[in-house]
Design an enzyme around this catalytic site. Structure first.
Site, PDB file in Angstrom:
ATOM      1  N   CYS A 128     -23.623  49.772  12.909  1.00  0.00           N
ATOM      2  CA  CYS A 128     -24.427  49.824  11.677  1.00  0.00           C
ATOM      3  C   CYS A 128     -23.869  50.794  10.637  1.00  0.00           C
ATOM      4  O   CYS A 128     -24.297  50.788   9.488  1.00  0.00           O
ATOM      5  CB  CYS A 128     -25.876  50.192  12.012  1.00  0.00           C
ATOM      6  SG  CYS A 128     -26.645  49.017  13.120  1.00  0.00           S
TER       7      CYS A 128
ATOM      8  N   ASN B 234     -33.115  44.669  10.260  1.00  0.00           N
ATOM      9  CA  ASN B 234     -31.885  45.451  10.377  1.00  0.00           C
ATOM     10  C   ASN B 234     -30.693  44.492  10.425  1.00  0.00           C
ATOM     11  O   ASN B 234     -30.532  43.754  11.389  1.00  0.00           O
ATOM     12  CB  ASN B 234     -31.969  46.289  11.663  1.00  0.00           C
ATOM     13  CG  ASN B 234     -30.752  47.161  11.871  1.00  0.00           C
ATOM     14  OD1 ASN B 234     -29.748  47.027  11.180  1.00  0.00           O
ATOM     15  ND2 ASN B 234     -30.832  48.062  12.843  1.00  0.00           N
TER      16      ASN B 234
ATOM     17  N   HIS C 295     -29.442  53.358   5.779  1.00  0.00           N
ATOM     18  CA  HIS C 295     -29.390  52.164   6.634  1.00  0.00           C
ATOM     19  C   HIS C 295     -30.823  51.692   6.892  1.00  0.00           C
ATOM     20  O   HIS C 295     -31.725  52.485   7.155  1.00  0.00           O
ATOM     21  CB  HIS C 295     -28.700  52.523   7.953  1.00  0.00           C
ATOM     22  CG  HIS C 295     -28.755  51.422   8.956  1.00  0.00           C
ATOM     23  ND1 HIS C 295     -28.407  50.124   8.655  1.00  0.00           N
ATOM     24  CD2 HIS C 295     -29.121  51.428  10.264  1.00  0.00           C
ATOM     25  CE1 HIS C 295     -28.544  49.384   9.732  1.00  0.00           C
ATOM     26  NE2 HIS C 295     -28.993  50.140  10.726  1.00  0.00           N
TER      27      HIS C 295
END
Ligand code: UT7
Length: 324
Positions: free
Chosen positions: A118, A281, A251
């Site tokens: 990520c 996500n 994020h």
């Protein structure tokens, strides 16, 4: 002084939207219980986009890149380097970046994938900055693209409700005016087991687990800690007062992580761009997707100071301060 400037951005989301209720119904058919309430309260996620079987990571990457190139006014043939941040490449090799290079006809560009889960987009921006500031490249295309639905265990409710598919891209160019002011990337491989996909090919077999496995609470605690620390570090490095930042784009994994971060930094929630409710996500794609939403709706403007941050598997994290 040469800066690395964001001169174009683009994004792509697959056409299928799956709401929490849709997902809960689907999981129930397999005897797995979850609910819109649980997902919203624990994560802030309300829906996610899921790519069809025939839509792969490179397809989404190319679509987001085309939009970013048009936005930048730079032709694909003038791109020197393409970096694709992904944990879900089309295949082991060729790299997804090489597939993108061919589809865009970016004939001059070198191309490679970068895998930092990520944090991949932040790692890629930081890498692009090094190429540009050293004079090795003038125009760089950085893409975060993920088809995470491929590596989710749809029988594991603790992970499958969290992720979505999508892609986002930036075109970066050398500038004497403004751009990236400071960046930092970090990792701690000693806690790699808290978030992983351990599966790998071995003599024709897949060994290890081909799905995302996560110790959610450890990831949560570490994420809040490192995001706060690296936000302060990039500000110190650039001698910038954190209160002068216009927009924070962390994020997009969990609204509770973002709210805790905003409290710990003493920054109002209103300055945080939030897309986790709509996109879930999307790993390496989450930052450019969020950036593009805020740019298109007029929040992010030329001259704004923006902090972008990634965190995820590895364990990896990073922050970047940029003047738009
Ligand atoms: O991109 C990489 C970064 N990733 C992240 O940042 C993720 C960080 N972690 C998190 O966001 C959170 O830890 C989660 C959202 C993953 C989990 O939230 P939590 O508050 O830590 O929940 P938990 O894991 O402690 O689970 C609480 C309960 C458990 O039941 P019991 O043992 O209390 O009876 C779970 O079995 O919730 C249960 N549970 C669910 N219930 C309904 C877990 N998943 C679900 C679900 N629906 N989908």
């Amino acid at each position: 002084m040469i800066y690395t400037r964001i001169v174009g951005s683009g994004s792509f989301l697959p056409s299928t939207v799956v709401s929490n209720n849709d997902l809960a119904k689907d999981l129930l058919c397999r005897g797995i219980h979850t609910s819109d309430d649980w997902i919203v309260q624990r994560t802030g996620i309300k829906q996610r986009y899921v790519a069809d079987v025939d839509v792969n990571t490179s397809h989404m990457a190319v679509e987001s890149a085309r939009m970013a190139l048009i936005d930048s006014g730079i032709d694909a043939s003038d791109i020197d380097l393409i970096i694709v941040a992904t944990s879900t490449p089309d295949c082991v090799f060729p790299s997804t970046a090489c597939v993108v290079q061919s589809k865009l006809n970016a004939s001059r560009a070198a191309a490679f994938d970068l895998q930092a889960a990520c944090s991949g987009f932040i790692y890629s921006l930081s890498t692009a900055e090094s190429f540009i500031c050293s004079g090795k490249a003038k125009n760089v295309l950085v893409i975060g693209a993920e088809k995470f639905s491929r590596i989710l265990d749809w029988n594991d409710r603790s992970t499958c409700v969290l992720f979505g598919d999508g892609a986002g891209a930036f075109v970066l160019t050398a500038s004497y005016d403004c751009g990236i002011l400071s960046s930092c990337i970090s990792s701690d491989g000693s806690i790699s087991d808290i978030l992983s996909v351990s599966g790998h090919f071995d003599r024709g077999n897949v060994n290890g687990c081909p799905f995302v496995r996560m110790d959610g609470q450890s990831v949560f605690k570490n994420a809040v800690y490192v995001l706060e620390e690296s936000a302060r570090a990039v500000c110190d490095k650039a001698c910038v007062d954190i209160n002068s930042i216009n927009w924070f784009i962390p994020h997009q994994a969990n609204i509770r992580i973002i709210k805790m971060l905003s409290r710990r930094l003493g920054i109002s929630n209103d300055k945080f761009v939030i897309t986790v409710d709509k996109h879930a996500n999307t790993s390496a794609a989450s930052i450019p997707l969020a950036f593009n939403v805020a740019k298109l709706d007029g929040r992010i403007k030329n001259g704004d100071l923006v902090l972008i941050q990634g965190v995820g598997g590895g364990f990896t994290w990073g922050s970047l301060l940029v003047r738009i």
